[in-house]
Design a protein around this motif. Structure first.
Motif, PDB file in Angstrom:
ATOM      1  N   ASP A  15      -2.895  13.039  90.745  1.00 11.27           N
ATOM      2  CA  ASP A  15      -1.611  13.627  90.842  1.00 11.27           C
ATOM      3  C   ASP A  15      -0.409  14.020  89.816  1.00 11.27           C
ATOM      4  N   LEU A  16      -0.063  14.876  89.169  1.00  9.94           N
ATOM      5  CA  LEU A  16       0.534  14.770  88.300  1.00  9.94           C
ATOM      6  C   LEU A  16       1.703  14.677  88.605  1.00  9.94           C
ATOM      7  N   HIS A  17       2.574  14.842  90.211  1.00 10.42           N
ATOM      8  CA  HIS A  17       4.168  14.596  89.950  1.00 10.42           C
ATOM      9  C   HIS A  17       4.538  14.497  91.450  1.00 10.42           C
ATOM     10  N   GLY A  18       4.765  12.895  90.798  1.00  8.70           N
ATOM     11  CA  GLY A  18       4.768  12.250  92.240  1.00  8.70           C
ATOM     12  C   GLY A  18       4.478  10.734  92.384  1.00  8.70           C
ATOM     13  N   MET A  19       3.458  10.466  92.499  1.00  7.98           N
ATOM     14  CA  MET A  19       3.065   9.314  92.395  1.00  7.98           C
ATOM     15  C   MET A  19       1.671   8.642  92.931  1.00  7.98           C
ATOM     16  N   ASP A  20       1.882   9.518  93.878  1.00  7.08           N
ATOM     17  CA  ASP A  20       0.658   9.556  94.982  1.00  7.08           C
ATOM     18  C   ASP A  20      -0.341   9.560  94.955  1.00  7.08           C
ATOM     19  N   TYR A  21      -0.841   8.144  94.762  1.00  3.25           N
ATOM     20  CA  TYR A  21      -2.253   7.571  95.284  1.00  3.25           C
ATOM     21  C   TYR A  21      -3.083   7.897  96.144  1.00  3.25           C
ATOM     22  N   THR A  22      -3.313   8.205  97.485  1.00  4.46           N
ATOM     23  CA  THR A  22      -4.015   8.571  98.419  1.00  4.46           C
ATOM     24  C   THR A  22      -3.999  10.480  97.867  1.00  4.46           C
ATOM     25  N   LYS A  23      -3.368  11.375  97.231  1.00  5.15           N
ATOM     26  CA  LYS A  23      -3.748  12.148  96.909  1.00  5.15           C
ATOM     27  C   LYS A  23      -4.125  12.289  95.510  1.00  5.15           C
ATOM     28  N   ALA A  24      -4.136  11.359  94.769  1.00  6.02           N
ATOM     29  CA  ALA A  24      -5.078  11.417  93.701  1.00  6.02           C
ATOM     30  C   ALA A  24      -6.189  10.623  94.143  1.00  6.02           C
ATOM     31  N   ALA A  25      -6.090  10.182  94.868  1.00  6.89           N
ATOM     32  CA  ALA A  25      -7.258   9.089  95.245  1.00  6.89           C
ATOM     33  C   ALA A  25      -8.274  10.314  96.546  1.00  6.89           C
ATOM     34  N   GLY A  26      -7.760  11.159  96.788  1.00  6.25           N
ATOM     35  CA  GLY A  26      -8.153  12.745  97.770  1.00  6.25           C
ATOM     36  C   GLY A  26      -9.600  13.183  96.922  1.00  6.25           C
ATOM     37  N   ARG A  27      -8.312  14.011  95.829  1.00  4.45           N
ATOM     38  CA  ARG A  27      -8.307  14.806  94.929  1.00  4.45           C
ATOM     39  C   ARG A  27     -10.651  13.890  94.365  1.00  4.45           C
ATOM     40  N   ALA A  28     -10.571  13.070  94.290  1.00  3.48           N
ATOM     41  CA  ALA A  28     -11.042  12.503  93.677  1.00  3.48           C
ATOM     42  C   ALA A  28     -12.757  12.471  94.134  1.00  3.48           C
ATOM     43  N   ILE A  29     -12.555  12.158  96.036  1.00  5.80           N
ATOM     44  CA  ILE A  29     -13.274  12.470  96.826  1.00  5.80           C
ATOM     45  C   ILE A  29     -13.703  13.171  97.197  1.00  5.80           C
ATOM     46  N   ASP A  30     -12.940  14.746  97.217  1.00  5.56           N
ATOM     47  CA  ASP A  30     -13.401  16.158  96.858  1.00  5.56           C
ATOM     48  C   ASP A  30     -14.651  16.332  95.470  1.00  5.56           C
ATOM     49  N   ASP A  31     -13.726  16.212  94.362  1.00  7.74           N
ATOM     50  CA  ASP A  31     -14.601  15.670  93.072  1.00  7.74           C
ATOM     51  C   ASP A  31     -16.791  15.441  93.394  1.00  7.74           C
ATOM     52  N   ALA A  32     -16.171  14.213  93.431  1.00  8.54           N
ATOM     53  CA  ALA A  32     -16.885  14.069  93.786  1.00  8.54           C
ATOM     54  C   ALA A  32     -18.104  14.783  95.280  1.00  8.54           C
ATOM     55  N   LEU A  33     -17.965  14.931  95.949  1.00 10.21           N
ATOM     56  CA  LEU A  33     -18.901  15.849  97.279  1.00 10.21           C
ATOM     57  C   LEU A  33     -18.726  16.901  96.738  1.00 10.21           C
ATOM     58  N   ARG A  34     -18.860  18.058  95.854  1.00 10.56           N
ATOM     59  CA  ARG A  34     -17.955  19.098  95.025  1.00 10.56           C
ATOM     60  C   ARG A  34     -19.471  19.436  94.220  1.00 10.56           C
ATOM     61  N   HIS A  35     -19.835  17.716  94.330  1.00 13.38           N
ATOM     62  CA  HIS A  35     -21.308  17.973  92.436  1.00 13.38           C
ATOM     63  C   HIS A  35     -22.126  17.660  93.416  1.00 13.38           C
ATOM     64  N   SER A  36     -22.309  17.194  94.965  1.00  7.99           N
ATOM     65  CA  SER A  36     -23.291  16.629  95.452  1.00  7.99           C
ATOM     66  C   SER A  36     -24.110  17.516  96.977  1.00  7.99           C
ATOM     67  N   SER A  37     -25.412  17.662  97.062  1.00 12.38           N
ATOM     68  CA  SER A  37     -25.654  17.763  98.255  1.00 12.38           C
ATOM     69  C   SER A  37     -26.817  17.386  98.664  1.00 12.38           C
TER      70      SER A  37
END
Length: 118
Positions: A15-37
């Motif tokens: 999260d570049l602006h806002g220090m939202d830990y949940t938003k950053a974590a959600g994006r990390a989860i999405d990133d991992a899911l995009r690499h898997s099948s």
């Protein structure tokens, strides 16, 4: 016999602006899911409800994560989300960039009639 892990994927989000830990974590989860099948569910006619999904999120302030919101992001299986100290906080131009790391693992009950190669 215990469950069999069928996948482990890593992801990173920020999260570049806002220090939202949940938003950053959600994006990390999405990133991992995009690499898997997981085609084995279709091949073996396994119901997704048989899968346990274990997510570990690393951020600098784990207490600021909304674990229920992160659990709700997972599209299949029985989700477990835990927070640990990790990730990075990067000061930049008077703000703090929050970087989260995610590990997403999927487990299924022992199966018969097939086995993973060693």
């Amino acid at each position: 016999m215990s469950e069999q892990r069928v996948i482990i994927e890593m992801g990173m989000g920020n999260d570049l602006h806002g220090m939202d830990y949940t938003k950053a974590a959600g994006r990390a989860i999405d990133d991992a899911l995009r690499h898997s099948s997981l085609p084995l569910f279709g091949v073996l006619d396994l119901p997704h409800a048989d899968m346990r999904v274990q997510v570990t999120i690393g951020v600098q302030d784990p207490d600021r994560l909304d674990l229920d919101a992160l659990r709700a992001r997972l599209p299949r299986g029985r989700a477990e989300v835990r927070a640990v100290f990790g990730g990075l906080n990067v000061p930049a131009n008077g703000e703090t960039i929050v970087i989260a790391q995610a590990s997403v693992e999927a487990f299924v009950p022992p199966q018969t009639g097939w086995r993973l190669k060693r």
